[in-house]
Design an enzyme around this catalytic site. Structure first.
Site, PDB file in Angstrom:
ATOM      1  N   ASP A 131       1.470 -18.428  -6.957  1.00  0.00           N
ATOM      2  CA  ASP A 131       1.052 -17.651  -5.784  1.00  0.00           C
ATOM      3  C   ASP A 131      -0.410 -17.233  -5.936  1.00  0.00           C
ATOM      4  O   ASP A 131      -0.768 -16.076  -5.718  1.00  0.00           O
ATOM      5  CB  ASP A 131       1.950 -16.427  -5.607  1.00  0.00           C
ATOM      6  CG  ASP A 131       1.834 -15.825  -4.198  1.00  0.00           C
ATOM      7  OD1 ASP A 131       1.337 -16.526  -3.293  1.00  0.00           O
ATOM      8  OD2 ASP A 131       2.238 -14.672  -4.013  1.00  0.00           O
TER       9      ASP A 131
ATOM     10  N   LYS B 152       1.232  -2.547   0.954  1.00  0.00           N
ATOM     11  CA  LYS B 152       2.623  -2.882   1.223  1.00  0.00           C
ATOM     12  C   LYS B 152       2.758  -4.389   1.333  1.00  0.00           C
ATOM     13  O   LYS B 152       1.866  -5.072   1.818  1.00  0.00           O
ATOM     14  CB  LYS B 152       3.110  -2.229   2.519  1.00  0.00           C
ATOM     15  CG  LYS B 152       3.199  -0.705   2.473  1.00  0.00           C
ATOM     16  CD  LYS B 152       3.770  -0.155   3.766  1.00  0.00           C
ATOM     17  CE  LYS B 152       3.892   1.366   3.706  1.00  0.00           C
ATOM     18  NZ  LYS B 152       4.472   1.925   4.955  1.00  0.00           N
ATOM     19  N   GLY B 153       3.895  -4.914   0.865  1.00  0.00           N
ATOM     20  CA  GLY B 153       4.149  -6.343   0.944  1.00  0.00           C
ATOM     21  C   GLY B 153       5.623  -6.628   0.987  1.00  0.00           C
ATOM     22  O   GLY B 153       6.460  -5.712   0.983  1.00  0.00           O
ATOM     23  N   GLY B 154       5.946  -7.919   1.019  1.00  0.00           N
ATOM     24  CA  GLY B 154       7.343  -8.310   1.122  1.00  0.00           C
ATOM     25  C   GLY B 154       8.163  -7.907  -0.082  1.00  0.00           C
ATOM     26  O   GLY B 154       9.376  -7.735   0.018  1.00  0.00           O
TER      27      GLY B 154
ATOM     28  N   VAL C  70       2.957  -0.543  -3.102  1.00  0.00           N
ATOM     29  CA  VAL C  70       2.090  -0.228  -4.233  1.00  0.00           C
ATOM     30  C   VAL C  70       1.476   1.150  -4.021  1.00  0.00           C
ATOM     31  O   VAL C  70       0.937   1.443  -2.949  1.00  0.00           O
ATOM     32  CB  VAL C  70       0.976  -1.278  -4.408  1.00  0.00           C
ATOM     33  CG1 VAL C  70       0.116  -0.931  -5.620  1.00  0.00           C
ATOM     34  CG2 VAL C  70       1.573  -2.671  -4.569  1.00  0.00           C
TER      35      VAL C  70
ATOM     36  N   ILE D  46      -1.249   2.418  -1.369  1.00  0.00           N
ATOM     37  CA  ILE D  46      -2.478   1.629  -1.231  1.00  0.00           C
ATOM     38  C   ILE D  46      -2.186   0.198  -0.807  1.00  0.00           C
ATOM     39  O   ILE D  46      -3.104  -0.595  -0.620  1.00  0.00           O
ATOM     40  CB  ILE D  46      -3.285   1.622  -2.548  1.00  0.00           C
ATOM     41  CG1 ILE D  46      -2.431   1.094  -3.711  1.00  0.00           C
ATOM     42  CG2 ILE D  46      -3.826   3.004  -2.851  1.00  0.00           C
ATOM     43  CD1 ILE D  46      -3.215   0.953  -5.011  1.00  0.00           C
TER      44      ILE D  46
END
EC number: 2.7.11.1
Length: 980
Positions: free
Chosen positions: A817, A700-702, A706, A698
């Site tokens: 953040d 995607k990131g650095g 997830v 569900i």
């Protein structure tokens, strides 16, 4: 001739009798047609509006009143609630005297046919929120008898209608809470009959309207709140001798407070807060003999509080906080007979508080925190037994707390942190029936705590860093709702009473750095609500209770620096919520248990225990007098040496075989997966691993990927897969997430349920948020569904989460953040702050910390962070301000405004481009076009807060506590008008 006249009279009588019922029926028709355009929440509203053959049946309709001829003279359908539009047929009710459609949900523009309502005296369309367009001034021209016009809290725009000056009988005028622009027409100064003028939150600008001083009958004037005037308070207002309320708060006023206001002998409310007023508080204000409420807070006022204030005999509220006032608070303040609220925090006051403060017997709230006050605490603060809040923190008060405060049964909150207070604390303070928090940290209090204590609502006790001595009284167990107990850094001795751990709601206890002896009470094993326990740096002896593993939610256990003996209970390995364990520097012995939660802890958790055997040791140390399994001779016998050599050769062979097999197993799991839970979970690591499939991704990131995982118990979780410890790379926030989310609990912070890990990979498990992130919703195709009510609620809830991190965690936690993608929404669109991979503890709340690299996301990073790498809580505040601008504008922080321009710069550029800039004009220019029917006052209120948060200078930004306060507390006069 006489006969002809008689016939004529009979004819007219016949026509009158014939047509009179017809006119009544026409009004009924009009009402029924109006009903068709007024829709209730469950279909048609106005259920009793039913056609009837009776010519006056409509006169009994709800909200309808008629005259003797059955003509409708009053239509009041306020608070029904109704939807739909105001039909043009309203103009056919020509006998209307009162038309009240307030507090509904009508949309669209006002019909011009309303100009036919020439008998109207009251027109109230306030608090609909969705009436739009320019206000049609032409409908007013024929309403020569109009006395009340209330349009508050709608979406009217354009200029204020100049026709108002033609209404010679008008007494009440409210255009507040709309999207108007431009200046107040000078002709408004000619409405001589006017008694009430409400232009607050209307988006107006221009020069401060001195011409309104011509309104000699004016009693209430609200012209502040998100209007933007140039200049200050007009001195001419001193001529409004009938004025009772003057509210010019938050409208960019400058200059000094005019002394002429002292002529307003009937004025009971003066609100000038949240402006840029300078100079001294005029002593002449003491001439306001009727004054009850004075709010000059959040300005740039200097000087001292005038001694002449002693003449303000009717005043109940004085708010002067967040200014630059100095000197001594005069004795005159204590002489004020009706004073209830006195708030002067964040100034530079010195010397003593007036000894007579509170002697009037009416004091309810006193907040003088963050000044330079000294001397004794006045003993009469609660003479009238009305004092509820006493906040004296961050000053230099010395001496004891007056015994009289221990008898103050009205007290609900006591905060006297960081002073020089000493002596014993009054025993009665711990027996007050309504007090919820007692905070006396960082003073020099001594003596023993009272033996007798009780209180049904007390939930927090902070006595850290004092000189308290004696034994901890078992009577602490008489606080049934106690959640937090901090007794650390004192001189307590004796045992920890078992009664403390029998409290049903206790979540945090800290008794570290005392002289406590005896054992850890077995009752700790039954205290299931505990989250954090710190008993370190005492002289506690005996063994660790075997049943400690029954405390399922315990996240932190620190019992280091004591004299504990015996072995470590193996049950601790089953405490899946436990993320921090410190047993160091005791006298523990035996082997550290293997497996379970013990895999999480490193050697520092067990250091300083001489006879404790760590897992990697081949042999274990023994106590003096104990014998080893083999004597010295046996260790060096020939047979022993031969066996050792054979074992070594065999080991080398096995190692070489293992190395050759390593490449074959490289893609296999290097260690078995292990589930560590921070609360009770009804699934296993295998269930989590089953969900790591492409179709479940569900996000995607650095930092990783997830997944959405459906567990066997029908509960969905979010699984965040991070790069693990075994790769030689950073842990991508794993440690930060565990150290922060693993130890905190808050309604508006996403819950970390636990984690699954092996040598190569970490999987963080969170509660699943079905509505995704705020960023996804706001900037995706569903953004239009986020209407203002939801956006505002999300802002408040996210702010509360950040406020908890900054102000209620010790040490405070910096998120670092904050962004819309890190605010997640559950099934009810309730907000939860998430992603603590960059979070940082800041031990000293007043300091900043220098980072080795920039953390955060482009477009959200505070300017000072980018070039100094110094971070404090104001960096989070800046980022949150950007989120608020996103909520208002519906735009991403970067990428939509051209190269090098972010949303903050775009808003400021927009302001510069507007010919007559005002907060309302800027909001209209930047507001998300997908928003419909949004209340102007609320949007401008949030916009003002956002711009405070994104100030260039960090010191100029509010704290998150102040942000929450502002978001949840609309301006006072606005709140009153909403309740109209």
């Amino acid at each position: 001739m006489a006969m002809r006249l008689l016939k004529t009279h009979l004819l007219f009588l016949h026509l009158y009798l014939f047509f009179s019922p017809c006119f009544a029926y026409t009004d009924m028709e009009v009402l029924l047609n109006l009903k068709s355009s007024m829709i209730g929440p469950k279909g048609h509203g106005l259920h009793d509006w039913i056609h009837s053959s009776s010519p006056d049946a409509h006169c009994s309709f709800s909200g309808v009143s008629c005259d003797d001829d059955a003509r409708v003279i009053s239509l009041n359908v306020s608070f029904t609630p109704l939807f739909g539009t105001i039909s043009p047929e309203i103009g056919m009710l020509t006998h209307l005297v009162n038309l009240t459609l307030a507090a509904n949900n009508f949309t669209g523009e006002l019909p011009l046919e309303m100009k036919s309502l020439t008998s109207l005296k009251v027109l109230n369309i306030s608090n609909n929120g969705n009436l739009t367009g320019t206000f049609p001034g032409e409908i007013l021209k024929a309403m020569v008898d109009l006395e009340v016009l209330d349009t508050y809290n709608n979406n009217f725009n354009g200029k204020l209608p100049p026709e108002m000056s033609e209404l010679k009988k008008l007494k009440y005028l409210s255009f507040g809470g709309n999207f108007f622009s431009g200046e107040i027409p000078e002709s408004y100064g000619d409405i001589q009959s006017l008694e009430y003028l409400g232009l607050n939150g209307a988006g107006l600008s221009g020069k401060s309207p001195a011409f309104l001083s011509r309104l000699k009958n004016l009693r209430e004037m609200y012209i502040g709140y998100y209007n933007s005037y140039t200049g200050g308070v007009p001195p001419e207002f001193g001529g409004l001798t009938k004025l009772e309320i003057l509210d010019m708060a938050s409208c960019t006023l400058t200059g000094e407070i005019p002394t002429s206001l002292s002529n307003l002998k009937h004025l009971h409310t003066l609100f000038l807060h949240i402006n840029n007023l300078t100079g001294h508080i005029p002593p002449e204000l003491s001439g306001l003999v009727s004054l009850k409420s004075l709010d000059l807070s959040i300005n740039q006022l200097t000087g001292e509080i005038p001694q002449s204030f002693i003449n303000l005999g009717n005043i109940t509220l004085i708010n002067l906080f967040r200014n630059n006032l100095y000197g001594q608070i005069p004795e005159a303040i204590g002489e004020l007979p009706k004073l209830e609220v006195f708030e002067v925090w964040e100034n530079n006051f010195t010397l003593q508080l007036p000894a007579n403060l509170g002697r009037n017997g009416n004091l309810i709230k006193l907040d003088v925190s963050d000044n330079h006050l000294t001397g004794l605490i006045p003993k009469d603060l609660c003479r009238g037994e009305k004092l509820e809040m006493l906040i004296l923190s961050n000053n230099f008060f010395f001496g004891p707390i007056p015994e009289e405060l221990g008898k103050c049964k009205s007290l609900t909150k006591i905060r006297i942190v960081k002073n020089l207070l000493n002596g014993t604390v009054p025993a009665g303070l711990f027996n007050l029936p309504l007090v919820t928090i007692i905070e006396l940290t960082d003073n020099f209090f001594s003596g023993e705590l009272p033996v007798t204590m009780s209180g049904d609502v007390l939930d927090q006790i902070y006595l850290s860093n004092n000189w308290f001595s004696g034994e901890i009284p078992p009577a602490i167990g008489n606080f049934p709702n106690l959640q937090t107990l901090f007794l650390d850094r004192n001189r307590f001795r004796g045992n920890i009473p078992r009664e403390i751990f029998e409290l049903k709601h206790l979540s945090r206890i800290n008794t570290s750095a005392n002289n406590i002896t005896g054992g850890i009470p077995d009752s700790i094993s039954r205290c299931s609500t505990l989250i954090s326990v710190d008993l370190s740096r005492n002289r506690i002896n005996g063994e660790i209770p075997k049943g400690i593993n029954n405390v399922k939610n315990l996240g932190t256990l620190n019992i280091s620096g004591n004299q504990l003996t015996g072995s470590i209970p193996t049950g601790i390995g089953n405490m899946t919520s436990l993320t921090t364990l410190d047993l160091s520097f005791n006298d523990l012995s035996g082997r550290v248990p293997l497996g379970g939660q013990f895999l999480v802890f490193n050697e520092t958790s067990f250091a300083g225990n001489t006879y404790l055997c760590l897992p990697h040791r081949v042999s274990c140390p023994t106590r003096p007098g104990q014998t080893s399994d083999h004597n010295h001779t046996a260790l060096f016998s020939p047979s022993r040496i031969v066996i050792t050599v054979i074992a070594a050769i065999t080991g080398l062979i096995l190692i070489s075989v293992a190395i050759r097999q390593m490449n074959k197993k490289k893609n296999q799991k290097s260690l078995a997966w292990k589930l560590t839970a921070f609360q009770k979970l009804d699934f296993k690591s295998e269930d989590v691993l089953e969900c790591l499939k492409e179709e479940n991704i569900i996000g995607k990131g650095g930092a990783g990927i997830v997944y959405r995982g459906s567990m066997p118990n029908n509960v969905d979780v979010a699984i965040k897969r991070l790069v693990g410890r075994g790769t030689g790379r950073s842990d991508h926030g794993f440690t930060a997430e565990i150290q922060t989310l693993g130890r905190i609990r808050h309604r508006h912070i996403v819950r970390l349920l636990g984690y699954v890990a092996n040598k190569d990979t970490n999987l963080l498990l969170y509660e699943y948020m079905p509505n995704g992130s705020l960023g996804e919703l706001l900037h995706g195709s569903k953004g239009g569904h986020l209407q203002w009510e939801t956006r505002h609620r999300v802002a408040v809830e996210a702010a509360k989460g950040l406020c908890y991190l900054h102000h209620d965690c010790s040490p405070l936690i910096l998120h670092r953040d904050v962004k819309s993608n890190n605010i997640l929404l559950d099934s009810d669109f309730e907000a939860h702050v998430a992603d603590f991979g960059l979070a940082k503890f800041l031990v000293d709340g007043a300091a900043s910390e220098c980072m080795s690299s920039i953390a955060g996301s482009y477009g959200y990073i505070a300017p000072e962070y980018a070039y100094t790498l110094k971070v404090d809580e104001k960096s989070d505040v800046y980022s949150f301000g950007v989120v608020l601008l996103e909520l208002i504008a519906g735009k991403k922080p970067v990428g939509e405004f051209g190269e090098g321009v972010d949303i903050v710069r775009w808003v400021r550029n927009t302001e510069e481009e507007i010919t007559q800039p005002s907060d309302a004009a800027i909001v209209v220019a930047i507001v998300d076009p997908r928003l419909t029917g949004y209340p102007l006052t609320s949007v401008i209120h949030v916009f003002k807060i956002a711009m405070m948060c994104v100030e260039e200078e960090a010191a100029a930004r509010p704290t998150m506590r102040e942000v929450v306060h502002m978001l949840t507390n609309p301006p006072k006069s606005v709140a009153n008008l909403i309740a109209f």
